[in-house]
Design a protein around this motif. Structure first.
Motif, PDB file in Angstrom:
ATOM      1  N   LYS A  77      12.570   0.259  30.839  1.00 34.50           N
ATOM      2  CA  LYS A  77      11.278   0.194  31.511  1.00 34.50           C
ATOM      3  C   LYS A  77      11.325   0.922  32.846  1.00 34.50           C
ATOM      4  N   LEU A  78      10.494   1.961  32.945  1.00 40.02           N
ATOM      5  CA  LEU A  78      10.519   2.799  34.132  1.00 40.02           C
ATOM      6  C   LEU A  78      10.013   2.056  35.361  1.00 40.02           C
ATOM      7  N   GLU A  79       9.002   1.200  35.188  1.00 36.06           N
ATOM      8  CA  GLU A  79       8.464   0.495  36.343  1.00 36.06           C
ATOM      9  C   GLU A  79       9.484  -0.485  36.931  1.00 36.06           C
ATOM     10  N   LEU A  80      10.309  -1.115  36.067  1.00 33.25           N
ATOM     11  CA  LEU A  80      11.358  -2.005  36.565  1.00 33.25           C
ATOM     12  C   LEU A  80      12.439  -1.222  37.297  1.00 33.25           C
ATOM     13  N   LEU A  81      12.792  -0.083  36.755  1.00 34.95           N
ATOM     14  CA  LEU A  81      13.829   0.732  37.385  1.00 34.95           C
ATOM     15  C   LEU A  81      13.388   1.216  38.759  1.00 34.95           C
ATOM     16  N   SER A  82      12.108   1.554  38.890  1.00 35.01           N
ATOM     17  CA  SER A  82      11.629   2.001  40.203  1.00 35.01           C
ATOM     18  C   SER A  82      11.801   0.898  41.250  1.00 35.01           C
ATOM     19  N   GLN A  83      11.663  -0.349  40.827  1.00 32.85           N
ATOM     20  CA  GLN A  83      11.875  -1.461  41.760  1.00 32.85           C
ATOM     21  C   GLN A  83      13.354  -1.658  42.079  1.00 32.85           C
ATOM     22  N   ARG A  84      14.214  -1.378  41.101  1.00 36.82           N
ATOM     23  CA  ARG A  84      15.646  -1.534  41.347  1.00 36.82           C
ATOM     24  C   ARG A  84      16.128  -0.562  42.427  1.00 36.82           C
ATOM     25  N   PHE A  85      15.483   0.578  42.539  1.00 39.48           N
ATOM     26  CA  PHE A  85      15.945   1.609  43.472  1.00 39.48           C
ATOM     27  C   PHE A  85      15.090   1.673  44.737  1.00 39.48           C
ATOM     28  N   ARG A  86      14.158   0.795  44.902  1.00 36.85           N
ATOM     29  CA  ARG A  86      13.158   0.935  45.961  1.00 36.85           C
ATOM     30  C   ARG A  86      13.750   0.914  47.370  1.00 36.85           C
ATOM     31  N   TYR A  87      14.887   0.221  47.555  1.00 36.96           N
ATOM     32  CA  TYR A  87      15.485   0.125  48.889  1.00 36.96           C
ATOM     33  C   TYR A  87      16.584   1.156  49.122  1.00 36.96           C
ATOM     34  N   SER A 134       2.259  -2.090  35.242  1.00 33.20           N
ATOM     35  CA  SER A 134       2.419  -2.349  36.668  1.00 33.20           C
ATOM     36  C   SER A 134       2.741  -1.051  37.389  1.00 33.20           C
ATOM     37  N   GLN A 135       2.582  -1.061  38.694  1.00 31.35           N
ATOM     38  CA  GLN A 135       2.812   0.136  39.482  1.00 31.35           C
ATOM     39  C   GLN A 135       4.303   0.401  39.685  1.00 31.35           C
ATOM     40  N   CYS A 136       4.598   1.659  39.924  1.00 27.81           N
ATOM     41  CA  CYS A 136       5.979   2.052  40.206  1.00 27.81           C
ATOM     42  C   CYS A 136       6.152   2.199  41.717  1.00 27.81           C
ATOM     43  N   ILE A 137       7.271   1.693  42.207  1.00 31.38           N
ATOM     44  CA  ILE A 137       7.555   1.741  43.648  1.00 31.38           C
ATOM     45  C   ILE A 137       8.884   2.458  43.840  1.00 31.38           C
ATOM     46  N   TRP A 138       8.811   3.729  44.219  1.00 31.33           N
ATOM     47  CA  TRP A 138      10.006   4.544  44.376  1.00 31.33           C
ATOM     48  C   TRP A 138      10.317   4.742  45.857  1.00 31.33           C
ATOM     49  N   PRO A 139      11.580   4.970  46.173  1.00 29.78           N
ATOM     50  CA  PRO A 139      11.894   5.382  47.551  1.00 29.78           C
ATOM     51  C   PRO A 139      11.331   6.773  47.809  1.00 29.78           C
ATOM     52  N   ALA A 140      10.819   6.967  48.998  1.00 31.26           N
ATOM     53  CA  ALA A 140      10.152   8.232  49.317  1.00 31.26           C
ATOM     54  C   ALA A 140      11.114   9.409  49.381  1.00 31.26           C
TER      55      ALA A 140
END
Length: 822
Positions: free
Chosen positions: A394-404, A424-430
């Motif tokens: 799941k791409l959206e879960l992975l984006s949360q794993r790397f968010r910090y 759900s939305q994806c939250i990636w580090p900028a």
């Protein structure tokens, strides 16, 4: 010889051969395999083109001068696993191209007596391991191997000066296959100049402290293979060695206890080594409790590959915590069945992580605290993260794993089973600029779950059929790889304003719309090769783009089309299938409706106008009209043959009505062409056939009744004649009896309708409804006129009696004829 050593030798030889094969451009036809055929000598029937020859696992005891006389192109020779005892010094006299020679596992006895090497100056790889060498003393002939890169040898005794004859060589790799009972004299390897030293231990071989000390002090790369014991001695020696020249230290094919492994790693991390690698590792007694790792280190990278744990009862968290807590810049654990990775307990210095080809799940780096999932915040220095070939979904879960992971720039998630369901939305580090999502299960929805700052995006080998234009803009995207997807047309650059490189190889593009590329001002590299192109009009724009790209390739302007023209073939229509796009021609005129209409209508119009002008000049319409009338007359004559009873009382074919002003034309032209031998018709007209004593009206009625048809010679004088009007009147009544073809109109001169008096309304009506014959002034046309008129009047009449008036008329004509003759 132990099985482990045999496997190692085979691996080394295979590696050497593969390296050689990569450099070789030979075809498979030049490879000859005569291994395991019970041969006692070199075959004499070897092809002259042989480049690769395998004679291993036979019973060859000697190599003679001339054995390879025919194989002058020989480059690879494997004579391992024979009973080889002697090699003639002239054996390789005829093989100047020989690069790879394997003489391992034989009965050669003296390393200083290999005189055949004097004729192998181009050797790159030489394997002399597992022979009966007592000492490692290399003879002077080894100094001739100036191109040698890899040397594999083994002997029971290694002494100082054994390698002096290769002291001037710069080897890439020296491999020492140690045997039980080895004696090594300290300093023996000082004459060797090699980038890497490989030491393969025997089954019961112990670590020699002098050999290890020389290895660590002389070689930049050291690899120890097939170790089972002695790790404590190795760790102790690493700890005690003050000066270590080695920067890369490798352990390969080892069996080790967890305690020994962690001790070795901690010791290695505390040295001046830069790179530590452990591969093909079997870990025994895995941990049940956390094992501490040192806090600081000069080591840059730690790599573990193909590692397995033989016990199922251990603390996975303790094992994971040890590796993720290393104080190094790069950690790689590949080809290992790891299903999770924990988060470091404190801020980690790791900048690169590689967990390729494992079994990692979406829970990576996270931990559960009660009902909550806590994401990892201690990998803020991480820049490169590689998770190729795992079980991520799941791409959206992975984006949360790397968010910090605020420093993360390069993320490789290829070869997984990743999808995105938009739940759900994806939250990636900028910070992410390069993300690889190739070989997953992604569709076009993935564009709604991408890092905003992406510069290089790899989405090849997915299930993307279209690039949506409604997504947020990836303003920094410069490279987009969409190879091996399902795209049917080029994507626009409305959402990628700075796109520089676009790869669309092996999609479903039939006719790319090049107009879309107008929205890509920064695009300079395009790959659309190996698509199912439909070579019709819709492809002309793309072919034009490709040819312009080829022309401008020298000055690097415009768009560079990769793989052109070899990768661009037609799949339709059938007549051009498999033709390259550069070799086909699609005319512009066949693709533009306007040009096609002009191309057809202009020549057609020109032809029609030319024909009309030509016909007008040649009076073709007149001739056609006359032929048509003649044909109709003949046709009517056949279809409307009068019944015999209808012809009773008829004596003449036609009654001629004309004005006295036209009598000359009637006498001189009409009657001669209708009567007598010329026409064969009987014509009735008032000068000849009116009966004296009767009134004019009675004669008109009588003549009309005795004639099958009535011919009216029309002119301006005709419509002014009162008697002509009567004749027309009575003929019209006869017309009602005999049918529509009983009246024939001959227009002697043009007669406009307005000149015809109103009382001639019947004449006007007939001229509007009947086709009339026009008298042509051109003599060339008059013959056809008479043929038409005779055809219109022709009828089979019964033989009529000759009247007195007719006899009188005949006599006058006869007299006139005689007078003219006299």
């Amino acid at each position: 010889v132990s099985p482990t050593i045999l496997v190692t030798a085979a691996v080394l030889w295979t590696a050497a051969v593969l390296v050689g094969l990569q450099k070789s451009t030979s075809s498979p036809d030049n490879f000859v395999d005569r291994s395991s055929q019970n041969l006692s000598s070199v075959p004499t029937d070897l092809p002259q083109t042989t480049e690769f020859l395998d004679l291993s696992r036979n019973y060859i005891r000697q190599l003679h001068n001339g054995d390879f006389q025919k194989t002058t192109h020989l480059r690879f020779l494997n004579v391992s696993w024979n009973n080889l005892e002697e090699i003639d010094p002239q054996t390789f006299l005829n093989t100047p191209l020989l690069e790879h020679l394997d003489l391992s596992h034989n009965n050669l006895k003296n390393l200083s007596g290999q005189q055949y090497l004097l004729h192998t100056v181009n050797l790159l790889v030489l394997n002399l391991a597992f022979n009966r060498f007592l000492t490692m003393t290399l003879g002077s002939e080894f100094s001739s191997l100036v191109k040698l890169e890899r040397l594999t040898v083994g002997a029971k005794n290694i002494s100082v000066g054994d390698f002096k004859n290769i002291a001037k060589m710069k080897l890439r790799t020296l491999t020492l296959l140690l045997e039980d009972g080895l004696y090594y004299e300290a300093g023996s390897l000082e004459d060797v100049h090699a980038q890497r030293l490989q030491i393969a231990f025997g089954h019961n071989q112990k670590i020699d402290r002098n050999l290890t000390a020389d290895a660590l002090s002389l070689f930049a790369e050291v690899e120890m293979m097939n170790m089972i014991n002695g790790y404590k001695d190795l760790s102790k020696q690493l700890r005690e060695t003050v000066k270590i020249h080695t920067t890369s230290f490798y352990l390969t094919n080892i069996t080790i206890k967890w305690h020994d492994l962690t001790e070795y790693v901690n010791v290695a991390l505390n040295t001046t080594l830069k790179h530590v690698r452990v591969s093909e590792m079997n870990v025994k007694n895995p941990p049940h409790y956390t094992t501490e790792v040192i806090k600081t280190s000069q080591v840059i990278s730690f790599t573990a590959s193909q590692a397995v744990v033989t016990s199922f009862q251990f603390s996975q968290e303790a094992l994971y915590n040890f590796f993720i807590s290393m104080p190094v810049e790069s950690v790689a654990i590949t080809d290992a069945p790891m299903i999770h990775m924990t988060c470091p307990k404190s801020q980690s210095p790791i900048r690169q992580l590689d967990f390729s080809f494992g079994a990692m799940s979406d829970s990576i780096f996270s931990s559960a605290v009660g009902k909550n999932v806590v994401e990892c915040q201690n990998l803020r220095n991480l820049k490169n993260l590689t998770l190729v070939g795992n079980s991520l979904k799941k791409l959206e879960l992975l984006s949360q794993r790397f968010r910090y992971m605020s420093s993360l720039q390069h993320l490789d998630l290829s070869v997984n089973s990743i999808g995105y369901d938009q739940s759900s939305q994806c939250i990636w580090p900028a910070s992410i600029t390069n993300i690889n999502l190739s070989s997953n299960s992604l569709t076009e929805s993935v564009f709604q779950c991408l890092p905003n700052g992406t510069q290089i995006l790899d989405l090849q080998n997915n299930q993307i059929s279209v690039v949506p234009q409604s997504i947020f803009k990836l303003r920094n995207l410069s490279t987009l790889n969409l190879n091996a997807n399902r795209l049917r047309d080029l994507p626009g650059c409305g959402t990628f304003p700075t796109l520089h490189k676009l790869l669309l190889r092996s999609n479903s593009l039939h006719a790319p719309s090049v107009n879309i590329l107008e929205s890509c001002p920064e695009l300079h590299i395009l790959d659309v090769s190996f698509n199912p192109f439909t070579c019709t009009c819709t492809l002309r724009g793309f072919i034009k783009l490709a040819t312009n790209s080829e022309k401008n390739n020298n000055n690097q302007s415009g768009i560079e089309l990769l793989n052109w023209p070899q990768g661009y073939y037609c799949t339709y229509p059938e007549d051009v299938r498999n033709s390259t796009l550069r070799d086909i021609s699609i005319p512009e005129v066949s693709c533009s409706i306007g040009l096609l209409v002009v191309a057809i209508l202009v020549p057609a119009g020109t032809l029609i106008i030319s024909i009309v002008i030509l016909c007008h000049c040649l009076d073709v319409p007149w001739y056609m009209g006359m032929i048509w009338q003649w044909t109709r007359a003949k046709h009517r004559a056949r279809l409307q043959q009068a019944r015999p009873e209808d012809l009773v009382g008829l004596e003449f074919h036609a009654f001629v009505s004309y004005s006295q002003h036209d009598v000359d034309w009637v006498r001189n032209s009409l009657l001669p062409n209708l009567e007598g031998p010329a026409g064969g018709l009987r014509i009735c007209h008032h000068e000849k056939d009116f009966v004296p004593g009767k009134t004019i009206i009675e004669n008109i009625i009588s003549c009309v009744e005795k004639c099958r048809r009535s011919v009216f010679v029309l002119s301006a004088h005709f419509v002014k004649s009162e008697w002509c009007h009567y004749e027309l009147y009575f003929a019209t009544h006869q017309h009602l009896t005999l049918g529509s073809d009983s009246i024939v109109l001959v227009l002697l001169e043009p007669l406009p309708q307005y000149l015809i008096p109103s009382k001639y309304y019947q004449l006007k009506s007939m001229m509007n409804r009947h086709t009339y014959l026009e008298w042509p002034q051109d003599r060339a046309k008059q013959r056809l006129f008479w043929a038409n008129l005779r055809a219109a009047l022709q009828t089979d009449l019964p033989n009529a009696p000759v009247t007195q008036v007719q006899e009188h008329w005949a006599e006058e004509r006869l007299e006139e004829g005689q007078r003219l003759k006299g």
